[in-house]
Scaffold this motif. Structure first.
Motif, PDB file in Angstrom:
ATOM      1  N   ALA A  34       7.271  -7.787  12.552  1.00  0.00           N
ATOM      2  CA  ALA A  34       7.170  -6.372  12.188  1.00  0.00           C
ATOM      3  C   ALA A  34       6.470  -6.214  10.848  1.00  0.00           C
ATOM      4  O   ALA A  34       6.292  -7.177  10.095  1.00  0.00           O
ATOM      5  CB  ALA A  34       8.555  -5.739  12.125  1.00  0.00           C
ATOM      6  N   TRP A  35       6.092  -4.979  10.583  1.00  0.00           N
ATOM      7  CA  TRP A  35       5.591  -4.583   9.276  1.00  0.00           C
ATOM      8  C   TRP A  35       6.486  -3.459   8.741  1.00  0.00           C
ATOM      9  O   TRP A  35       6.820  -2.520   9.469  1.00  0.00           O
ATOM     10  CB  TRP A  35       4.152  -4.083   9.370  1.00  0.00           C
ATOM     11  CG  TRP A  35       3.169  -5.162   9.636  1.00  0.00           C
ATOM     12  CD1 TRP A  35       2.683  -5.568  10.843  1.00  0.00           C
ATOM     13  CD2 TRP A  35       2.565  -6.016   8.652  1.00  0.00           C
ATOM     14  NE1 TRP A  35       1.809  -6.607  10.685  1.00  0.00           N
ATOM     15  CE2 TRP A  35       1.707  -6.908   9.349  1.00  0.00           C
ATOM     16  CE3 TRP A  35       2.633  -6.107   7.263  1.00  0.00           C
ATOM     17  CZ2 TRP A  35       0.941  -7.876   8.692  1.00  0.00           C
ATOM     18  CZ3 TRP A  35       1.876  -7.065   6.618  1.00  0.00           C
ATOM     19  CH2 TRP A  35       1.043  -7.939   7.328  1.00  0.00           C
ATOM     20  N   TYR A  36       6.836  -3.595   7.483  1.00  0.00           N
ATOM     21  CA  TYR A  36       7.557  -2.565   6.748  1.00  0.00           C
ATOM     22  C   TYR A  36       6.689  -2.167   5.557  1.00  0.00           C
ATOM     23  O   TYR A  36       5.751  -2.877   5.188  1.00  0.00           O
ATOM     24  CB  TYR A  36       8.895  -3.094   6.230  1.00  0.00           C
ATOM     25  CG  TYR A  36       9.952  -3.277   7.287  1.00  0.00           C
ATOM     26  CD1 TYR A  36       9.888  -4.326   8.199  1.00  0.00           C
ATOM     27  CD2 TYR A  36      11.031  -2.399   7.371  1.00  0.00           C
ATOM     28  CE1 TYR A  36      10.863  -4.496   9.166  1.00  0.00           C
ATOM     29  CE2 TYR A  36      12.023  -2.571   8.339  1.00  0.00           C
ATOM     30  CZ  TYR A  36      11.928  -3.619   9.220  1.00  0.00           C
ATOM     31  OH  TYR A  36      12.903  -3.784  10.182  1.00  0.00           O
ATOM     32  N   ARG A  37       7.031  -1.052   4.952  1.00  0.00           N
ATOM     33  CA  ARG A  37       6.328  -0.673   3.728  1.00  0.00           C
ATOM     34  C   ARG A  37       7.292   0.004   2.762  1.00  0.00           C
ATOM     35  O   ARG A  37       8.316   0.561   3.174  1.00  0.00           O
ATOM     36  CB  ARG A  37       5.153   0.257   4.030  1.00  0.00           C
ATOM     37  CG  ARG A  37       5.538   1.658   4.493  1.00  0.00           C
ATOM     38  CD  ARG A  37       4.286   2.460   4.856  1.00  0.00           C
ATOM     39  NE  ARG A  37       4.592   3.843   5.167  1.00  0.00           N
ATOM     40  CZ  ARG A  37       3.700   4.717   5.608  1.00  0.00           C
ATOM     41  NH1 ARG A  37       2.420   4.347   5.787  1.00  0.00           N
ATOM     42  NH2 ARG A  37       4.053   5.956   5.876  1.00  0.00           N
ATOM     43  N   LEU A  46      10.425   0.952   8.158  1.00  0.00           N
ATOM     44  CA  LEU A  46       9.737   0.269   9.245  1.00  0.00           C
ATOM     45  C   LEU A  46       8.435   0.994   9.563  1.00  0.00           C
ATOM     46  O   LEU A  46       8.402   2.223   9.688  1.00  0.00           O
ATOM     47  CB  LEU A  46      10.621   0.229  10.487  1.00  0.00           C
ATOM     48  CG  LEU A  46       9.987  -0.364  11.733  1.00  0.00           C
ATOM     49  CD1 LEU A  46       9.741  -1.858  11.557  1.00  0.00           C
ATOM     50  CD2 LEU A  46      10.867  -0.106  12.957  1.00  0.00           C
ATOM     51  N   VAL A  47       7.379   0.194   9.721  1.00  0.00           N
ATOM     52  CA  VAL A  47       6.088   0.738  10.143  1.00  0.00           C
ATOM     53  C   VAL A  47       5.910   0.524  11.640  1.00  0.00           C
ATOM     54  O   VAL A  47       5.659   1.446  12.398  1.00  0.00           O
ATOM     55  CB  VAL A  47       4.929   0.077   9.379  1.00  0.00           C
ATOM     56  CG1 VAL A  47       3.588   0.538   9.928  1.00  0.00           C
ATOM     57  CG2 VAL A  47       5.043   0.369   7.883  1.00  0.00           C
ATOM     58  N   ALA A  48       6.054  -0.734  12.066  1.00  0.00           N
ATOM     59  CA  ALA A  48       5.862  -1.073  13.474  1.00  0.00           C
ATOM     60  C   ALA A  48       6.518  -2.417  13.743  1.00  0.00           C
ATOM     61  O   ALA A  48       6.632  -3.247  12.850  1.00  0.00           O
ATOM     62  CB  ALA A  48       4.380  -1.125  13.826  1.00  0.00           C
ATOM     63  N   ILE A  49       6.912  -2.608  14.997  1.00  0.00           N
ATOM     64  CA  ILE A  49       7.559  -3.846  15.400  1.00  0.00           C
ATOM     65  C   ILE A  49       7.010  -4.282  16.742  1.00  0.00           C
ATOM     66  O   ILE A  49       6.634  -3.443  17.570  1.00  0.00           O
ATOM     67  CB  ILE A  49       9.092  -3.669  15.448  1.00  0.00           C
ATOM     68  CG1 ILE A  49       9.799  -5.000  15.649  1.00  0.00           C
ATOM     69  CG2 ILE A  49       9.495  -2.667  16.515  1.00  0.00           C
ATOM     70  CD1 ILE A  49      11.298  -4.939  15.382  1.00  0.00           C
ATOM     71  N   THR A  56       5.867  -2.950  21.817  1.00  0.00           N
ATOM     72  CA  THR A  56       5.694  -2.416  20.464  1.00  0.00           C
ATOM     73  C   THR A  56       6.449  -1.109  20.279  1.00  0.00           C
ATOM     74  O   THR A  56       6.742  -0.395  21.245  1.00  0.00           O
ATOM     75  CB  THR A  56       4.212  -2.175  20.158  1.00  0.00           C
ATOM     76  OG1 THR A  56       3.672  -1.243  21.106  1.00  0.00           O
ATOM     77  CG2 THR A  56       3.420  -3.473  20.226  1.00  0.00           C
ATOM     78  N   ASN A  57       6.729  -0.819  19.034  1.00  0.00           N
ATOM     79  CA  ASN A  57       7.350   0.447  18.676  1.00  0.00           C
ATOM     80  C   ASN A  57       6.857   0.812  17.281  1.00  0.00           C
ATOM     81  O   ASN A  57       6.698  -0.069  16.428  1.00  0.00           O
ATOM     82  CB  ASN A  57       8.866   0.343  18.693  1.00  0.00           C
ATOM     83  CG  ASN A  57       9.529   1.693  18.790  1.00  0.00           C
ATOM     84  OD1 ASN A  57       8.889   2.706  19.047  1.00  0.00           O
ATOM     85  ND2 ASN A  57      10.843   1.730  18.581  1.00  0.00           N
ATOM     86  N   LEU A  79      -1.714  -5.882  11.592  1.00  0.00           N
ATOM     87  CA  LEU A  79      -1.532  -4.442  11.579  1.00  0.00           C
ATOM     88  C   LEU A  79      -2.894  -3.814  11.314  1.00  0.00           C
ATOM     89  O   LEU A  79      -3.435  -3.925  10.211  1.00  0.00           O
ATOM     90  CB  LEU A  79      -0.537  -4.000  10.507  1.00  0.00           C
ATOM     91  CG  LEU A  79      -0.223  -2.505  10.506  1.00  0.00           C
ATOM     92  CD1 LEU A  79       0.572  -2.125  11.773  1.00  0.00           C
ATOM     93  CD2 LEU A  79       0.574  -2.106   9.260  1.00  0.00           C
ATOM     94  N   GLN A  80      -3.437  -3.183  12.334  1.00  0.00           N
ATOM     95  CA  GLN A  80      -4.686  -2.442  12.190  1.00  0.00           C
ATOM     96  C   GLN A  80      -4.338  -1.011  11.808  1.00  0.00           C
ATOM     97  O   GLN A  80      -3.607  -0.336  12.538  1.00  0.00           O
ATOM     98  CB  GLN A  80      -5.478  -2.459  13.496  1.00  0.00           C
ATOM     99  CG  GLN A  80      -6.758  -1.652  13.461  1.00  0.00           C
ATOM    100  CD  GLN A  80      -7.799  -2.242  12.523  1.00  0.00           C
ATOM    101  OE1 GLN A  80      -7.996  -3.443  12.483  1.00  0.00           O
ATOM    102  NE2 GLN A  80      -8.452  -1.378  11.741  1.00  0.00           N
ATOM    103  N   MET A  81      -4.835  -0.591  10.657  1.00  0.00           N
ATOM    104  CA  MET A  81      -4.514   0.737  10.148  1.00  0.00           C
ATOM    105  C   MET A  81      -5.784   1.563  10.084  1.00  0.00           C
ATOM    106  O   MET A  81      -6.742   1.198   9.387  1.00  0.00           O
ATOM    107  CB  MET A  81      -3.882   0.643   8.759  1.00  0.00           C
ATOM    108  CG  MET A  81      -2.644  -0.237   8.720  1.00  0.00           C
ATOM    109  SD  MET A  81      -1.844  -0.237   7.096  1.00  0.00           S
ATOM    110  CE  MET A  81      -3.080  -1.097   6.129  1.00  0.00           C
ATOM    111  N   ASN A  82      -5.810   2.657  10.821  1.00  0.00           N
ATOM    112  CA  ASN A  82      -6.961   3.565  10.856  1.00  0.00           C
ATOM    113  C   ASN A  82      -6.558   4.936  10.323  1.00  0.00           C
ATOM    114  O   ASN A  82      -5.383   5.260  10.226  1.00  0.00           O
ATOM    115  CB  ASN A  82      -7.491   3.695  12.282  1.00  0.00           C
ATOM    116  CG  ASN A  82      -7.964   2.374  12.859  1.00  0.00           C
ATOM    117  OD1 ASN A  82      -8.481   1.513  12.148  1.00  0.00           O
ATOM    118  ND2 ASN A  82      -7.785   2.212  14.161  1.00  0.00           N
ATOM    119  N   SER A  83      -7.563   5.725  10.008  1.00  0.00           N
ATOM    120  CA  SER A  83      -7.329   7.091   9.515  1.00  0.00           C
ATOM    121  C   SER A  83      -6.298   7.113   8.395  1.00  0.00           C
ATOM    122  O   SER A  83      -5.361   7.917   8.392  1.00  0.00           O
ATOM    123  CB  SER A  83      -6.871   7.995  10.671  1.00  0.00           C
ATOM    124  OG  SER A  83      -7.817   8.011  11.717  1.00  0.00           O
TER     125      SER A  83
END
Length: 120
Positions: A34-37, A46-49, A56-57, A79-83
């Protein structure tokens, strides 16, 4: 076992970044990744898991803009982050539930964090 995150940096609003986090060491298996921030003055969120099977969530505000993926052969989560928006500015931490021995339960491991700053 170590998690090494990379890919953070400074990006303008509307831009994109791709974070990577590689697990290394004595690893028997990896369950959830997962990614947290954590933004200044705020709690870690939580960002995504992503599960070992690829399910995924996402947190609500990240849906449709962020994509989490993993390469099980490389023990790596992305983690691909767009916009990107200024409110996405935070330190991003990777997480993995790792089993080091088939006779033991998994333990939680965290990466060192990588700074993402969204600003013009």
């Amino acid at each position: 076992v170590q998690l090494q995150a990379s890919g953070g940096g400074l990006v303008q609003p509307g831009g994109s970044l791709r974070l990577s986090c590689a697990a290394s060491g004595s690893i028997f298996s990896i369950d959830d990744m997962a990614w947290y921030r954590q933004a200044p003055g705020k709690q870690r969120e939580l960002v995504a898991i992503i599960t070992s099977g690829g399910s995924t969530n996402y947190a609500g505000s990240m849906k449709g803009r962020f994509t989490i993926s993993r390469d099980n052969a490389k023990n790596t989560v992305y983690l691909q982050m767009n916009s990107l928006m200024p409110e996405d500015t935070a330190v991003y931490y990777c997480y993995a539930a790792i089993t080091i021995n088939r006779y033991l339960s998994s333990y939680d491991y965290w990466g060192q964090g990588t700074q993402v700053t969204v600003s013009s």
